[in-house]
Design a protein around this motif. Structure first.
Motif, PDB file in Angstrom:
ATOM      1  N   ARG A 188       0.846  -1.196   0.000  1.00  0.00           N
ATOM      2  CA  ARG A 188       0.000   0.000   0.000  1.00  0.00           C
ATOM      3  C   ARG A 188       0.878   1.241   0.000  1.00  0.00           C
ATOM      4  O   ARG A 188       1.817   1.359   0.782  1.00  0.00           O
ATOM      5  CB  ARG A 188      -0.923   0.001   1.204  1.00  0.00           C
ATOM      6  CG  ARG A 188      -1.865   1.209   1.283  1.00  0.00           C
ATOM      7  CD  ARG A 188      -2.943   0.993   2.331  1.00  0.00           C
ATOM      8  NE  ARG A 188      -2.367   0.806   3.653  1.00  0.00           N
ATOM      9  CZ  ARG A 188      -2.105   1.804   4.501  1.00  0.00           C
ATOM     10  NH1 ARG A 188      -2.347   3.056   4.137  1.00  0.00           N
ATOM     11  NH2 ARG A 188      -1.608   1.551   5.690  1.00  0.00           N
ATOM     12  N   ILE A 189       0.568   2.164  -0.891  1.00  0.00           N
ATOM     13  CA  ILE A 189       1.347   3.390  -1.053  1.00  0.00           C
ATOM     14  C   ILE A 189       0.715   4.507  -0.237  1.00  0.00           C
ATOM     15  O   ILE A 189      -0.490   4.772  -0.366  1.00  0.00           O
ATOM     16  CB  ILE A 189       1.421   3.804  -2.534  1.00  0.00           C
ATOM     17  CG1 ILE A 189       2.039   2.689  -3.377  1.00  0.00           C
ATOM     18  CG2 ILE A 189       2.211   5.097  -2.699  1.00  0.00           C
ATOM     19  CD1 ILE A 189       1.945   2.933  -4.872  1.00  0.00           C
ATOM     20  N   VAL A 190       1.509   5.144   0.604  1.00  0.00           N
ATOM     21  CA  VAL A 190       1.046   6.287   1.381  1.00  0.00           C
ATOM     22  C   VAL A 190       1.787   7.522   0.874  1.00  0.00           C
ATOM     23  O   VAL A 190       3.022   7.571   0.902  1.00  0.00           O
ATOM     24  CB  VAL A 190       1.309   6.098   2.886  1.00  0.00           C
ATOM     25  CG1 VAL A 190       0.890   7.339   3.661  1.00  0.00           C
ATOM     26  CG2 VAL A 190       0.561   4.865   3.400  1.00  0.00           C
ATOM     27  N   ARG A 191       1.040   8.509   0.429  1.00  0.00           N
ATOM     28  CA  ARG A 191       1.630   9.729  -0.118  1.00  0.00           C
ATOM     29  C   ARG A 191       1.409  10.906   0.832  1.00  0.00           C
ATOM     30  O   ARG A 191       0.450  10.925   1.602  1.00  0.00           O
ATOM     31  CB  ARG A 191       1.023  10.052  -1.491  1.00  0.00           C
ATOM     32  CG  ARG A 191       1.206   8.941  -2.519  1.00  0.00           C
ATOM     33  CD  ARG A 191       0.565   9.299  -3.853  1.00  0.00           C
ATOM     34  NE  ARG A 191       0.627   8.182  -4.786  1.00  0.00           N
ATOM     35  CZ  ARG A 191       1.642   7.956  -5.603  1.00  0.00           C
ATOM     36  NH1 ARG A 191       2.671   8.793  -5.630  1.00  0.00           N
ATOM     37  NH2 ARG A 191       1.620   6.920  -6.422  1.00  0.00           N
ATOM     38  N   GLY A 192       2.300  11.865   0.729  1.00  0.00           N
ATOM     39  CA  GLY A 192       2.172  13.083   1.502  1.00  0.00           C
ATOM     40  C   GLY A 192       1.264  14.081   0.807  1.00  0.00           C
ATOM     41  O   GLY A 192       0.709  13.819  -0.264  1.00  0.00           O
ATOM     42  N   LEU A 193       1.111  15.249   1.427  1.00  0.00           N
ATOM     43  CA  LEU A 193       0.273  16.287   0.834  1.00  0.00           C
ATOM     44  C   LEU A 193       0.816  16.767  -0.499  1.00  0.00           C
ATOM     45  O   LEU A 193       0.062  17.293  -1.328  1.00  0.00           O
ATOM     46  CB  LEU A 193       0.146  17.466   1.812  1.00  0.00           C
ATOM     47  CG  LEU A 193      -0.553  17.149   3.152  1.00  0.00           C
ATOM     48  CD1 LEU A 193      -0.535  18.384   4.051  1.00  0.00           C
ATOM     49  CD2 LEU A 193      -1.967  16.652   2.914  1.00  0.00           C
ATOM     50  N   ASP A 194       2.110  16.617  -0.698  1.00  0.00           N
ATOM     51  CA  ASP A 194       2.720  17.025  -1.966  1.00  0.00           C
ATOM     52  C   ASP A 194       2.622  15.946  -3.029  1.00  0.00           C
ATOM     53  O   ASP A 194       3.121  16.119  -4.149  1.00  0.00           O
ATOM     54  CB  ASP A 194       4.185  17.409  -1.746  1.00  0.00           C
ATOM     55  CG  ASP A 194       4.987  16.272  -1.115  1.00  0.00           C
ATOM     56  OD1 ASP A 194       4.392  15.208  -0.805  1.00  0.00           O
ATOM     57  OD2 ASP A 194       6.210  16.456  -0.911  1.00  0.00           O
ATOM     58  N   GLY A 195       1.993  14.807  -2.723  1.00  0.00           N
ATOM     59  CA  GLY A 195       1.836  13.734  -3.695  1.00  0.00           C
ATOM     60  C   GLY A 195       3.014  12.779  -3.772  1.00  0.00           C
ATOM     61  O   GLY A 195       2.961  11.807  -4.530  1.00  0.00           O
ATOM     62  N   GLN A 196       4.068  13.040  -3.010  1.00  0.00           N
ATOM     63  CA  GLN A 196       5.246  12.175  -3.034  1.00  0.00           C
ATOM     64  C   GLN A 196       5.059  10.994  -2.080  1.00  0.00           C
ATOM     65  O   GLN A 196       4.398  11.112  -1.041  1.00  0.00           O
ATOM     66  CB  GLN A 196       6.498  12.970  -2.636  1.00  0.00           C
ATOM     67  CG  GLN A 196       6.792  14.162  -3.516  1.00  0.00           C
ATOM     68  CD  GLN A 196       7.098  13.768  -4.959  1.00  0.00           C
ATOM     69  OE1 GLN A 196       7.491  12.634  -5.238  1.00  0.00           O
ATOM     70  NE2 GLN A 196       6.908  14.703  -5.874  1.00  0.00           N
ATOM     71  N   VAL A 197       5.649   9.862  -2.452  1.00  0.00           N
ATOM     72  CA  VAL A 197       5.521   8.641  -1.649  1.00  0.00           C
ATOM     73  C   VAL A 197       6.307   8.799  -0.348  1.00  0.00           C
ATOM     74  O   VAL A 197       7.500   9.107  -0.367  1.00  0.00           O
ATOM     75  CB  VAL A 197       6.033   7.416  -2.430  1.00  0.00           C
ATOM     76  CG1 VAL A 197       5.975   6.158  -1.563  1.00  0.00           C
ATOM     77  CG2 VAL A 197       5.207   7.223  -3.700  1.00  0.00           C
ATOM     78  N   ARG A 198       5.634   8.572   0.766  1.00  0.00           N
ATOM     79  CA  ARG A 198       6.267   8.688   2.076  1.00  0.00           C
ATOM     80  C   ARG A 198       6.437   7.331   2.763  1.00  0.00           C
ATOM     81  O   ARG A 198       7.344   7.157   3.560  1.00  0.00           O
ATOM     82  CB  ARG A 198       5.420   9.589   2.982  1.00  0.00           C
ATOM     83  CG  ARG A 198       5.161  10.964   2.413  1.00  0.00           C
ATOM     84  CD  ARG A 198       6.390  11.836   2.478  1.00  0.00           C
ATOM     85  NE  ARG A 198       6.160  13.140   1.860  1.00  0.00           N
ATOM     86  CZ  ARG A 198       6.993  14.169   1.968  1.00  0.00           C
ATOM     87  NH1 ARG A 198       8.104  14.039   2.687  1.00  0.00           N
ATOM     88  NH2 ARG A 198       6.733  15.307   1.361  1.00  0.00           N
ATOM     89  N   GLU A 199       5.543   6.368   2.452  1.00  0.00           N
ATOM     90  CA  GLU A 199       5.596   5.060   3.107  1.00  0.00           C
ATOM     91  C   GLU A 199       5.129   3.979   2.146  1.00  0.00           C
ATOM     92  O   GLU A 199       4.309   4.226   1.260  1.00  0.00           O
ATOM     93  CB  GLU A 199       4.699   5.030   4.365  1.00  0.00           C
ATOM     94  CG  GLU A 199       5.087   6.032   5.436  1.00  0.00           C
ATOM     95  CD  GLU A 199       4.056   6.089   6.552  1.00  0.00           C
ATOM     96  OE1 GLU A 199       3.098   5.270   6.531  1.00  0.00           O
ATOM     97  OE2 GLU A 199       4.192   6.966   7.431  1.00  0.00           O
ATOM     98  N   LEU A 200       5.652   2.762   2.342  1.00  0.00           N
ATOM     99  CA  LEU A 200       5.195   1.560   1.651  1.00  0.00           C
ATOM    100  C   LEU A 200       4.874   0.511   2.710  1.00  0.00           C
ATOM    101  O   LEU A 200       5.732   0.168   3.524  1.00  0.00           O
ATOM    102  CB  LEU A 200       6.266   1.028   0.688  1.00  0.00           C
ATOM    103  CG  LEU A 200       6.465   1.755  -0.643  1.00  0.00           C
ATOM    104  CD1 LEU A 200       7.611   1.114  -1.413  1.00  0.00           C
ATOM    105  CD2 LEU A 200       5.192   1.730  -1.472  1.00  0.00           C
TER     106      LEU A 200
END
Length: 389
Positions: A116-128
């Motif tokens: 599962r991909i978790v993105r930040g407010l800027d749309g960049q991937v922060r967690e997998l």
């Protein structure tokens, strides 16, 4: 067709199992065992476990670097959020190595791996966050993929394609799910399990030959049962191995079974190791089978492990990262790549010869050679005379 399948069809959805072929895949085989051959039972075969670990451990331990293109050159994008996810911490609970090792093992054992991909407010991937393939069902709706995931509390989550990193082994006919080596060649693993169980059963009975007791006359049913239980308690099992049987009243023991050597069990076990290694495309010496290994060919097979075995998996990771974790605009600037030089370096003599020829030919600098050897920088070494180096 089940009620659920018909209901999904009415809504324009197509349901697919989390494992290529689903349970029906196994039902078409008339096998050696009554229990199914799956990722758990397959790992009971040491050769399967060793192959999966060799590939997943090596793939996960290789540095996976996010680079930024800079003209004709490139540089590490260490300030990009995705860099840390791939190189250091996949999520607050798992290191990058742990998450990547699990996902790669899922690819080999189940054919598919999901995160599962978790993105930040800027749309960049922060967690997998790796997901268990057993809890994932792939759907196709209006030509697009979606993923239904059931968490530990039995709560269903619908994830869209851009929210899931999906890694596949060889793509199946449906064009969605991958097919694992175990699913593609179930008979190979099934035979290896059967051979292992045969050996365990033999040694549980004391590694003794089975046979028959011959009596001069007829026995009543209760006598036959009593003699069977008495003989088994005294002479069967590893704890009774080597005990001397006492026969009386004209009773004779006649062996009717083959030994492990007669049935070529030992040779079959060795052949199963080679078959499993061939199934995963792993050189036998990499998983500890040194029957045909020498110093020279073991070194060469270790290199083949990188170039022929790992290459497909490494490229699959790099392309999946570009497809799922980078935007279309980011792909023009950033790309992920594994660093495999450490596995291909060879011994110190060959490395020294390689560096010397590169420096002499002018396409390598002494400082670059030191950097590849993880040695500290020497100021001005590139400007020194060749004789002073």
């Amino acid at each position: 067709m089940s009620i659920i399948t018909r209901a999904l069809g009415a809504l324009g959805l197509e349901r697919r199992s989390g494992v290529a072929g689903g349970d029906s895949y196994w039902s078409g085989f008339a096998g050696l065992r009554s229990s199914p051959v799956n990722e758990e039972t397959a790992q009971g075969v040491s050769a399967v476990y060793a192959c999966v670990q060799a590939i997943s451990e090596t793939t996960a331990s290789l540095p996976l670097i996010l680079f930024k293109r800079s003209g004709e050159d490139r540089e590490r994008a260490s300030n990009h959020p995705l860099y840390a996810v791939l190189h250091d911490m996949a999520n607050p609970e798992q290191t990058a190595l742990e998450a990547r090792e699990y996902l790669q093992a899922c690819v080999l054992l189940r054919g598919n791996a999901y995160a599962r991909i978790v993105r930040g407010l800027d749309g960049q991937v922060r967690e997998l966050w790796p997901l268990s393939p057993d809890r994932v069902t792939v759907l196709r709706a209006a030509g697009k993929l979606a993923y239904d995931y059931t968490d530990g509390n039995n709560v269903l989550h619908r994830l869209l394609a851009h929210e899931v990193l999906h890694l596949r082994h060889r793509l199946g006919d449906d064009g969605v799910l991958g097919v694992s080596p175990i699913a593609a060649a179930r008979g190979v693993v099934e035979l290896a399990i059967a051979e292992s169980e045969h050996g365990v059963s033999t040694f549980r009975n004391g590694a003794k030959l089975l046979g028959v007791l011959k009596f001069p006359g007829m026995l009543k049913p209760d006598q036959r049962q009593a003699i069977k239980e008495s003989w088994g308690s005294q002479y069967a099992g590893a704890g009774n191995a080597g005990r001397t049987a006492i026969l009386e009243g004209g009773v004779d023991f006649q062996s009717v079974s083959m030994s492990l050597e007669d049935s070529e069990w030992v040779a079959s076990r060795q052949f199963s190791v080679e078959e499993v290694a061939r199934l995963f495309r792993v050189p036998p010496t990499v998983i500890g089978d040194l029957n045909h290994g020498t110093y020279s060919n073991s070194v060469e097979m270790a290199r083949q492990f990188v170039t022929m075995t790992l290459r497909r998996h490494l490229v699959a990771w790099e392309q999946a990262i570009a497809k799922q974790l980078l935007t279309e605009e980011s792909r023009r600037t950033y790309f992920a790549e594994h660093q495999v030089e450490g596995l291909l370096r060879g011994d110190s003599v060959n490395r020294a010869d390689f560096y010397a020829k590169g420096i002499a030919a002018g396409w390598m600098l002494p400082s670059e050679a030191r950097r590849l050897e993880n040695l500290p920088t020497i100021k001005g070494i590139d400007n020194a005379a060749p004789s002073a180096i």
